[in-house]
Scaffold this motif. Structure first.
Motif, short mmCIF file in Angstrom:
data_model
loop_
_atom_site.label_atom_id
_atom_site.label_comp_id
_atom_site.label_asym_id
_atom_site.label_seq_id
_atom_site.Cartn_x
_atom_site.Cartn_y
_atom_site.Cartn_z
N ILE A 76 -3.04 0.65 -4.25
CA ILE A 76 -2.65 -0.72 -3.96
C ILE A 76 -1.83 -1.25 -5.11
O ILE A 76 -2.22 -1.10 -6.27
CB ILE A 76 -3.88 -1.62 -3.72
N PHE A 78 0.82 -1.20 0.00
CA PHE A 78 0.00 0.00 0.00
C PHE A 78 0.86 1.25 0.00
O PHE A 78 1.97 1.26 0.50
CB PHE A 78 -0.91 0.00 1.23
N LEU A 121 -0.39 0.93 6.73
CA LEU A 121 -0.48 1.27 5.30
C LEU A 121 0.55 2.33 4.94
O LEU A 121 1.21 2.25 3.90
CB LEU A 121 -1.89 1.78 4.98
#
Length: 151
Positions: A91, A8, A48
């Motif tokens: 992503i 991510f 993330l």
């Protein structure tokens, strides 16, 4: 073992974020929307932001929170989906799994410590800043620059 994993990335430069007293405040500068994540949501965002693989974020959450793996995994996937939908993260599929840093102090202390109560993370969205960002004087300048007022 090499496995396909998801990595991510924060969608910068149009998305900025700041952790303030356990709350992550996220701003989409293009849209003028801002968001809030707390508790488990803030922990997921932190993973993330570090570029951790989904599986490593999941493992970290299972170690820290008192909930079933399935509940945490569902909540993680739902939040990732919302963040992607709001264009806050991107992503990337990769063949390299980023190794989880086992010597991370949080991971070590949380194994022996009492687990935190798990609440399903909610992405709070606020749109009232859109007008303020549109009024930004920095975008309305002439050759003289800012803060000089236009004649």
């Amino acid at each position: 073992m090499i496995e396909t994993s998801e990595k991510f990335k924060i969608n910068s430069p149009k998305v900025v974020h700041e952790m303030i007293d356990g709350e992550v405040v996220i701003v989409n500068l293009d849209r003028g929307d801002y968001y809030s994540l707390v508790k488990a949501g803030a922990d997921i965002w932190e993973g993330l932001a570090k570029g951790m693989a989904r599986v490593d974020i999941l493992e970290n959450m299972v170690q820290r929170y008192d909930a079933s793996r399935e509940n945490i995994e569902t909540a993680l996937d739902d939040l990732i989906e919302k963040l992607e939908l709001e264009e806050l993260i991107t992503i990337e599929k990769t063949d390299e799994a980023i190794p989880l840093n086992i010597t991370d102090n949080q991971s070590e202390t949380k194994v022996n410590a009492e687990k935190l109560s798990f609440e399903i993370p909610t992405l709070q969205k606020y749109t009232d800043m859109e007008e303020l960002l549109a009024l930004d004087p920095i975008h309305e300048v002439d050759e003289m620059g800012w803060p000089n007022a236009k004649q």
